[in-house]
Design an enzyme around this catalytic site. Structure first.
Site, PDB file in Angstrom:
ATOM      1  N   LYS A  88      39.719  45.123  49.330  1.00 26.39           N
ATOM      2  CA  LYS A  88      38.758  44.364  50.150  1.00 26.39           C
ATOM      3  C   LYS A  88      39.031  42.873  49.990  1.00 26.39           C
ATOM      4  O   LYS A  88      39.766  42.464  49.076  1.00 26.39           O
ATOM      5  CB  LYS A  88      37.337  44.709  49.719  1.00 26.39           C
ATOM      6  CG  LYS A  88      37.010  44.330  48.285  1.00 26.39           C
ATOM      7  CD  LYS A  88      35.667  44.905  47.864  1.00 26.39           C
ATOM      8  CE  LYS A  88      35.346  44.527  46.424  1.00 26.39           C
ATOM      9  NZ  LYS A  88      34.140  45.231  45.928  1.00 26.39           N
ATOM     10  N   ARG A 142      21.600  48.028  45.406  1.00 27.76           N
ATOM     11  CA  ARG A 142      22.260  47.340  46.504  1.00 27.76           C
ATOM     12  C   ARG A 142      22.343  48.334  47.656  1.00 27.76           C
ATOM     13  O   ARG A 142      21.528  48.289  48.558  1.00 27.76           O
ATOM     14  CB  ARG A 142      23.640  46.856  46.033  1.00 27.76           C
ATOM     15  CG  ARG A 142      24.020  45.504  46.530  1.00 27.76           C
ATOM     16  CD  ARG A 142      25.254  44.943  45.839  1.00 27.76           C
ATOM     17  NE  ARG A 142      26.362  45.900  45.700  1.00 27.76           N
ATOM     18  CZ  ARG A 142      27.565  45.590  45.248  1.00 27.76           C
ATOM     19  NH1 ARG A 142      27.830  44.345  44.890  1.00 27.76           N
ATOM     20  NH2 ARG A 142      28.517  46.491  45.144  1.00 27.76           N
ATOM     21  N   TYR A 191      36.247  10.199  41.466  1.00 29.01           N
ATOM     22  CA  TYR A 191      34.905  10.013  42.034  1.00 29.01           C
ATOM     23  C   TYR A 191      33.843  10.112  40.963  1.00 29.01           C
ATOM     24  O   TYR A 191      33.885  10.978  40.091  1.00 29.01           O
ATOM     25  CB  TYR A 191      34.625  11.079  43.087  1.00 29.01           C
ATOM     26  CG  TYR A 191      35.387  10.891  44.370  1.00 29.01           C
ATOM     27  CD1 TYR A 191      35.208   9.745  45.147  1.00 29.01           C
ATOM     28  CD2 TYR A 191      36.273  11.857  44.811  1.00 29.01           C
ATOM     29  CE1 TYR A 191      35.905   9.581  46.338  1.00 29.01           C
ATOM     30  CE2 TYR A 191      36.971  11.713  45.999  1.00 29.01           C
ATOM     31  CZ  TYR A 191      36.780  10.565  46.765  1.00 29.01           C
ATOM     32  OH  TYR A 191      37.453  10.408  47.928  1.00 29.01           O
ATOM     33  N   MET A 193      39.036  16.513  46.889  1.00 31.58           N
ATOM     34  CA  MET A 193      39.406  17.490  47.925  1.00 31.58           C
ATOM     35  C   MET A 193      40.881  17.886  47.851  1.00 31.58           C
ATOM     36  O   MET A 193      41.239  19.054  47.988  1.00 31.58           O
ATOM     37  CB  MET A 193      39.078  16.931  49.314  1.00 31.58           C
ATOM     38  CG  MET A 193      39.349  17.939  50.423  1.00 31.58           C
ATOM     39  SD  MET A 193      39.146  17.271  52.070  1.00 31.58           S
ATOM     40  CE  MET A 193      37.386  17.168  52.201  1.00 31.58           C
TER      41      MET A 193
HETATM   42  C1  LIG Z   1      34.619  45.932  44.799  1.00 32.32           C
HETATM   43  C2  LIG Z   1      34.278  47.310  44.444  1.00 32.32           C
HETATM   44  C3  LIG Z   1      34.969  47.971  43.425  1.00 32.32           C
HETATM   45  C4  LIG Z   1      36.024  47.297  42.571  1.00 32.32           C
HETATM   46  O1  LIG Z   1      35.387  46.470  41.613  1.00 32.32           O
HETATM   47  P1  LIG Z   1      36.248  45.793  40.454  1.00 32.32           P
HETATM   48  O2  LIG Z   1      35.236  45.245  39.508  1.00 32.32           O
HETATM   49  O3  LIG Z   1      37.046  44.707  41.098  1.00 32.32           O
HETATM   50  O4  LIG Z   1      37.093  46.853  39.910  1.00 32.32           O
HETATM   51  C5  LIG Z   1      34.666  49.300  43.190  1.00 32.32           C
HETATM   52  N1  LIG Z   1      33.711  49.930  43.909  1.00 32.32           N
HETATM   53  C6  LIG Z   1      33.017  49.330  44.873  1.00 32.32           C
HETATM   54  C7  LIG Z   1      31.980  50.082  45.619  1.00 32.32           C
HETATM   55  C8  LIG Z   1      33.257  48.002  45.174  1.00 32.32           C
HETATM   56  O5  LIG Z   1      32.557  47.394  46.144  1.00 32.32           O
END
Ligand SMILES: *Cc1c(COP(=O)(O)O)cnc(C)c1O
EC number: 5.1.1.1
Length: 365
Positions: free
Chosen positions: A35, A130, A256, A304
């Protein structure tokens, strides 16, 4: 000449880390979680290093199409399932497996016209709050799905809130097993932290593990354990060069807000890297950085396009000297992304994902 900043993706390190995850969870099949554009690495660039995975897990339908476009014919799992009914058409067409986490998704499936029944992963909310059905509502959701002609095999999944920390996973593992014990199907509950810390336990690794950050060489439980402790290799290097050098005297300030004041003579290097490249602005004076492979510290506020480093350990370093913001220097020295993230009050995940589009990236074999 382009600005000297550059990111490198280390294909061999991805392969190594995938193998490491496999070893930690023997006999489990491994979802490579790609992802967020493979945690900022680029799906196309990361694919070669991860193609030995058993499947690819992601969220975005466009990303699933990109994985299919690479020629991947194996499993692809949509971790959040579909976002609207017509997404199911793409699932049918590309053979995508998808999570089902709410009643609306079951309604959409029930109304979906398809020749090919879908493989689904029914998601339990075992405490993360969630996505997913609570243990009390899980069986009813399973029964509804199980009655649908649109559904083929049903697998079971949940996600841990504390696999890296104090509270642990036992309460969630227990809730998951209690609610699924006599249901037939494959099971997946472990993220990277659970793979590394509990992969030896058969009731935790189960049929499929979901490996994310472990593949990209981040320690999910940093700083308790480091990437080196877990034998993980960095998969992303962010590197640049010195484009300026300044000689400071006592009382001179840097950048800055004049956030740093020299206490005595100090040689300062100016690096072509700033927050518009994805380097966190929150990193304070003292954040670790490598110059020509030698560890030193940042000085003053990150701006930046530039940041400053202390050249005390490298008085000879001049314009063009190699700077490693995270990852592996030319000398082989490693600066773990987790250490930079920690200095900036965040986690390695966020730094990888935030690599800015203006940074050119190449994948190294
Ligand atoms: C992102 C995600 C993972 C992987 O999590 P990591 O901590 O990067 O291994 C596994 N399961 C779900 C449902 C996720 O959204």
């Amino acid at each position: 000449m382009p600005r000297p900043i550059h990111a490198t993706i280390h294909t061999a390190a991805l392969r190594h880390n995938l193998e490491r995850a496999r070893r930690a969870a023997p006999d489990a099949r491994v979802w490579a979680v790609v992802k967020a554009n493979a945690y900022g690495h680029g799906i196309e660039r990361a694919f070669e290093g991860l193609r030995a995975a058993d499947g690819f897990a992601l969220l975005d339908l466009a990303e699933a199409e990109r994985v299919r476009a690479l020629g991947w014919r194996g499993p692809i799992l949509l971790l959040e399932g579909v976002f609207e009914p017509r997404d199911l058409e793409l699932c049918s067409r590309l053979g995508l497996w998808h999570a089902v986490h709410c009643d609306a998704q079951i309604d959409w499936l029930a109304a979906h016209k398809t020749q090919v029944p879908h493989r689904v992963f029914l998601k339990m909310n075992s405490g993360m709050n969630r996505l997913g059905f609570t243990p009390e509502r899980y069986r009813a959701a399973w029964a509804r799905l199980n009655a649908l002609p649109q559904v083929d095999e049903i697998s079971f999944m949940t996600h841990f809130s504390d696999a890296d920390g104090q509270r642990g996973i036992a309460h969630q593992v227990h809730a998951f097993h209690r609610a699924t014990q006599d249901l037939p199907g494959e099971r997946s509950i472990s993220n990277s932290a659970a793979i590394l810390r509990h992969g030896g336990e058969a009731d935790v690794r189960l049929d499929w593990v979901r490996a994310g950050i472990v593949l990209y060489g981040g320690a999910p439980d940093h700083p308790e354990r480091t990437a080196a402790d877990w034998e993980l290799q960095p998969t992303m290097t962010l590197a640049s060069r010195l484009i300026g050098v300044q000689q400071l005297q006592a009382g001179d300030t840097v950048g800055y807000g004049s956030r740093f004041t020299a206490e005595g003579p100090l040689t300062l290097g100016v690096v072509a890297c700033g927050y518009a490249d994805g380097y966190p602005r929150h990193c304070p004076t003292g954040t670790p950085v490598l110059v020509e492979g030698v560890r030193t510290r940042t000085v003053g506020r990150v701006s930046m396009d530039m940041l400053a480093v202390d050249l005390t350990p490298l008085p000879q370093a001049g314009i063009g000297a190699e700077v490693t913001l995270w990852g592996r220097a030319g000398s082989g020295a490693v600066l773990p992304i987790d250490e930079v993230a920690q200095a900036g009050g965040t986690i390695g995940y966020e730094l990888m994902c935030a690599l800015a589009p203006r940074v050119p990236v190449t994948a190294l074999a």
